[in-house]
Design a protein around this motif. Structure first.
Motif, PDB file in Angstrom:
ATOM      1  N   ILE A 221      14.077  -5.041 -50.916  1.00  0.00           N
ATOM      2  CA  ILE A 221      15.082  -5.528 -50.075  1.00  0.00           C
ATOM      3  C   ILE A 221      14.848  -6.981 -49.547  1.00  0.00           C
ATOM      4  N   PRO A 222      16.111  -7.592 -49.263  1.00  0.00           N
ATOM      5  CA  PRO A 222      15.725  -8.988 -48.616  1.00  0.00           C
ATOM      6  C   PRO A 222      15.447  -8.915 -47.079  1.00  0.00           C
ATOM      7  N   THR A 223      15.062  -9.869 -46.566  1.00  0.00           N
ATOM      8  CA  THR A 223      14.261  -9.801 -45.161  1.00  0.00           C
ATOM      9  C   THR A 223      15.116 -10.592 -44.156  1.00  0.00           C
ATOM     10  N   ARG A 224      16.331 -11.151 -44.502  1.00  0.00           N
ATOM     11  CA  ARG A 224      17.106 -11.729 -43.683  1.00  0.00           C
ATOM     12  C   ARG A 224      18.449 -11.468 -43.776  1.00  0.00           C
ATOM     13  N   ALA A 225      19.412 -11.656 -42.581  1.00  0.00           N
ATOM     14  CA  ALA A 225      20.811 -11.627 -42.764  1.00  0.00           C
ATOM     15  C   ALA A 225      21.505 -12.776 -43.807  1.00  0.00           C
TER      16      ALA A 225
END
Length: 683
Positions: A60-64
Motif C-alpha cells: 500500500i502507499p505510505t502517505r495520504a
C-alpha cells in the motif's frame, strides 16, 4: 471486462495479480487488513498500514494522497489469509473534510489486472459522518478468489473499524493512532502509472461507455485552482466538473488496456540502435518524463521555470519504452490524459467562477432595496467583471495547454507506424507486412468540443481482449449528417472491412486470418477488396452457410481450449489452423436460428482467450425479439459506430468524448494496396 459494482455485489477475479486504484477529491489514507476465513484479525500484525506498508502479497502507499495504488499478489499471500479488506481513512487536519459525507467527488476504486485489464469499479456513495470505511473485500470462497463491494463506514474512525474485525479495543486504538501518526506528512498524490481506458460500467467496460458509467476521478481541483488568481485558490471547491459518459443502451464500449509499463533497463544498459532516444547536446540529460505531465491534484503550484531561450519543441517518442512503437503508444496515451485533465481543469474553473458570481449577487442583492437603481447595477457589473476575469484566466491556461498539445500532435502523427496511423498517412503507401505483431491498432479518433480539431488516436492493444461491434443502427452525434437506414448499414459493413484490413496488416503474414458470415449477401461489395486479394473466402449465404462457418470456428475454439487446459497443445489435430482468426458477422441476426445465436454467444465469451474474435455488424433493434438473452453478447463487445458519436468516456475524469470512426480518403486504393501486399507476402 470491467463491471460496475454496487454495495454488496461480488465478482469472480480472473487474475491473481491485482492493482486497485483509488481516487478521491481529498487526500486519504489507504490500508488493508488480512483476515482469516471467518473475517477476523488474529493480531495487529495482520493490518497493513502506512507505518508497515508491505506484507507478502500486499503493498500500500505510505502517505495520504488523492490517488493511490494498492497491489495484491494473491498467490503470494500466507495460508492464513482468506480475506483482504481495503480500507480508506480520512487523515483529518485543517481545511480537510471531517467525514466521507463531505468528500466530493466521492472515493472511487478500480480493480484491474497487473497488465492493465479492467475487472471491476466501485464508487463509495451513501456515506455521512464516517471517517473510516471498509471499501472492498478480496476473499477466497471454495478455492475461487472474488471481489466484493463493501462500503461499510465507521463514524468511530479506524479504531472502530479494526475493533469490528476482531482486534481488542485497546490494540485497535493504538494501531489507529500509529497509522495516523505515520502519515502526518503533507498529502500529495502517489505516482501512478497511466490508467487503462476504464471508466467502469454496469454492462460493459469503459474508454468506455455504457449504462452507469462512472469515471475514476481525482486530482483536478488543484489544476483548476492553478487557473485562478492566488487569492481565490483557497476557496476552490475540491471537485471536478466531469461530463457524464453517454450511454449506449445495455451495451458498452471500452478500450480495456492502457499504456504499457516500460520495462526497467538494467543498470548501465543502453537501448540499442534505433530504440535509443534522440541524442542530446553534451552536458545535458534526456528525461522520459513528459515536460507537462506531473501528478495532478498535488495542491502545490509548480515552481516557476527558468526563463526559456525559446519554446520547447516537442518530439515524437517523448515517453518511456524500449522501442519507438512503445514510446509512441505511451506518448499518445499521455496526450490523451493531458487533454482530459486540462479540459477538466478549465471546466472546473468555469464552474467555480459561475458559482462565485451567483454567491456574490446573492449577498449583494439580499436587501430588496439594493436590487434597483445604481447599487444593484454596480453589484451586477462587479460580479460580471469578476466572472470574466476568472474565466479569462482559465481560458488562457487552457489555450496554452491546447497549443502545446497541438504542437505535439503535429510531430507525433507523421511518426506513427502504419498500425497507429490514419488511412491517409504516407506510411500506408509504403506498407510492408511486419515480422512481429504490432503493439496496438488504431480504431478511430477522439476529440472534445473545446478544440474539435485536436484529435487523439484511439489505440487498442493487441491481442484483442474482446470482439468489436459496428453498430449499424445508431444515428450520428448531434450536428453530424445522418445517412438513411440503408446508407448507415452499408457504411457499417465498410467500416468493419477497414478494421479487418487493419488487424490483418498489424500481424505477420499468415498469423491472422478472416472468416465471414453474410447470410443475405448484402456485404459483397464491401468485402470485395478482401476476396479479390484472396484474404477472405466468399462468405456463404443462407442459414446453412451460417451454421457451417460457426461450427468450424466453434470446433477450433473448443479444441484449443481443451488443449490449453490439459497442457497438450502438441496434441491438436494436424488440420487445425493455429492462426488467430477474426469472424466477421454481417446483418446479424438475419439468417441465425436459435442454435446459431447460442454458438455466436459462445464465441464472444470464449473466443478471445484462444485467439478468435468477433467483428459483428448489427443493429441491436433488429435483435430485440431475443430480449435480454443477448444482453451479455452486446456487453462483451466493444461498440464502434460507423458515424461520429458521443458514447465514450475517459478513465480519468469521465468526459464524454466524440468518437470519429476511421475514413478511407475518397478514391483511395489503400485497402486494395494493403490487401495486395498481404497476399503477395503469403505467396
Amino acid at each position: 471486462m470491467t463491471a460496475e459494482l454496487v454495495r454488496g455485489q461480488n465478482l469472480p477475479l480472473p487474475h491473481t495479480r491485482l492493482e486497485i486504484r483509488v481516487s478521491a477529491g481529498t487526500p486519504l489514507l489507504a490500508g488493508a487488513t488480512l483476515a482469516d476465513d471467518a473475517g477476523r484479525l488474529s493480531g495487529p500484525g495482520r493490518v497493513v498500514h502506512p507505518g508497515a506498508p508491505a506484507r507478502p502479497g500486499v503493498t500500500i502507499p505510505t502517505r495520504a494522497a488523492t490517488e493511490h495504488l494498492v497491489t495484491l499478489d494473491l498467490a503470494a499471500l500466507d495460508p492464513e489469509t482468506h480475506r483482504i479488506t481495503v480500507l480508506l481513512v480520512l487523515p483529518g487536519g485543517p481545511g480537510r473534510p471531517g467525514s466521507f459525507g463531505s468528500v466530493t467527488p466521492p472515493p472511487r476504486l478500480s480493480v484491474g489486472g497487473a497488465a492493465g485489464a479492467g475487472v471491476a469499479g466501485y464508487t463509495l456513495t451513501g456515506l455521512d459522518a464516517e471517517t473510516a470505511v471498509a471499501a472492498l473485500e478480496v476473499y477466497r470462497r471454495q478455492g475461487v478468489w472474488k471481489v466484493r463491494a463493501v462500503g461499510q463506514g465507521y463514524a468511530g474512525g479506524l479504531s472502530a473499524l479494526l475493533a469490528d474485525q476482531g482486534l481488542a479495543p485497546a490494540s485497535a486504538a493504538d494501531l489507529a493512532a500509529a497509522t495516523l501518526a505515520a502519515a502526518t506528512a503533507e498529502a500529495r498524490p502517489a505516482h501512478l502509472p497511466d490508467a487503462p481506458y476504464d471508466a467502469g460500467t454496469g454492462a460493459g467496460t469503459g474508454i468506455s461507455a455504457g449504462p452507469g458509467t462512472h469515471a475514476a476521478t481525482g486530482g483536478i481541483a488543484a489544476s483548476a485552482a492553478a487557473a485562478l488568481p492566488p487569492a481565490d485558490r483557497a476557496a476552490t471547491p475540491a471537485q471536478t466538473a466531469s461530463a457524464p459518459a453517454a450511454t449506449t443502451g445495455a451495451a458498452a464500449a471500452d478500450i480495456p488496456s492502457g499504456p504499457a509499463a516500460a520495462p526497467k533497463a538494467p543498470t548501465g544498459a543502453a537501448l540499442p540502435g534505433p530504440q535509443s532516444p534522440p541524442s542530446a547536446p553534451p552536458g545535458t540529460t534526456i528525461s522520459y518524463q513528459h515536460p507537462r505531465r506531473r501528478p495532478a491534484g498535488s495542491g502545490q503550484e509548480p515552481a516557476p521555470p527558468a526563463p526559456p531561450s525559446g519554446p520547447e519543441a516537442p518530439w515524437a517518442g517523448d515517453a518511456a519504452g524500449w522501442t519507438m512503437d512503445e514510446r509512441l503508444y505511451n506518448q499518445v496515451w499521455g496526450m490523451f490524459e493531458d487533454l482530459a485533465r486540462t479540459t477538466a481543469a478549465y471546466r472546473s474553473a468555469v464552474d467555480f467562477a459561475d458559482s462565485r458570481r451567483e454567491q456574490e449577487l446573492d449577498r449583494a442583492l439580499a436587501d430588496p432595496r439594493a436590487r434597483l437603481g445604481s447599487a444593484g447595477d454596480a453589484a451586477r457589473a462587479a460580479a460580471g467583471a469578476r466572472y470574466d476575469e476568472l474565466t479569462g484566466r482559465a481560458r488562457e491556461s487552457l489555450d496554452r495547454d491546447l497549443a502545446q498539445l497541438t504542437a505535439e500532435a503535429e510531430v507525433v502523427e507523421p511518426a506513427l507506424p502504419p498500425a497507429y496511423a490514419p488511412w491517409d498517412h504516407p506510411a500506408w503507401q509504403a506498407y510492408r507486412p511486419p515480422a512481429e505483431p504490432a503493439m496496438a491498432v488504431r480504431l478511430g479518433d477522439l476529440h472534445l468540443p473545446e478544440r474539435p480539431e485536436l484529435r487523439i488516436p484511439v489505440l487498442m492493444r493487441l491481442p484483442l481482449e474482446r470482439g468489436l461491434w459496428i453498430d449499424g443502427g445508431r444515428g450520428p452525434a448531434s450536428g453530424a449528417a445522418a445517412p438513411d437506414g440503408a446508407g448507415l448499414r452499408e457504411l457499417a459493413v465498410r467500416t468493419a472491412v477497414m478494421h479487418a484490413v487493419r488487424l490483418l496488416a498489424a500481424h505477420p503474414p499468415g498469423a491472422y486470418k478472416l472468416d465471414a458470415v453474410d447470410p443475405a449477401g448484402t456485404g459483397a461489395a464491401a468485402f470485395a477488396p478482401l476476396t479479390a486479394a484472396g484474404l477472405l473466402a466468399p462468405p456463404p449465404q443462407g442459414a446453412a452457410g451460417v451454421a457451417a462457418v460457426l461450427d468450424r470456428v466453434v470446433r477450433r475454439v473448443e479444441l484449443v481450449r481443451m488443449a490449453m487446459r490439459g497442457g497438450a497443445a502438441d496434441a491438436l489435430p494436424p488440420d487445425l489452423d493455429p492462426a488467430a482468426r477474426l469472424l466477421i458477422v454481417n446483418d446479424f441476426p438475419y439468417g441465425f436460428d436459435d442454435r446459431s445465436v447460442t454458438r455466436l454467444r459462445y464465441l464472444a465469451d470464449e473466443g478471445p482467450a484462444v485467439g478468435v474474435h468477433l467483428l459483428l455488424v448489427a443493429d441491436r433493434a433488429d435483435a430485440a425479439a431475443y430480449g435480454p438473452v443477448l444482453d451479455p453478447l452486446w456487453s462483451s463487445l466493444l461498440r464502434l459506430p460507423p458515424v461520429p458519436d458521443e458514447h465514450l468516456a475517459d478513465p480519468w475524469v469521465g468526459h464524454a468524448w466524440t468518437y470519429q470512426p476511421p475514413v478511407v480518403p475518397a478514391g483511395s486504393g489503400v485497402l486494395g494496396g494493403v490487401g495486395a501486399a498481404l497476399a503477395a507476402s503469403r505467396r
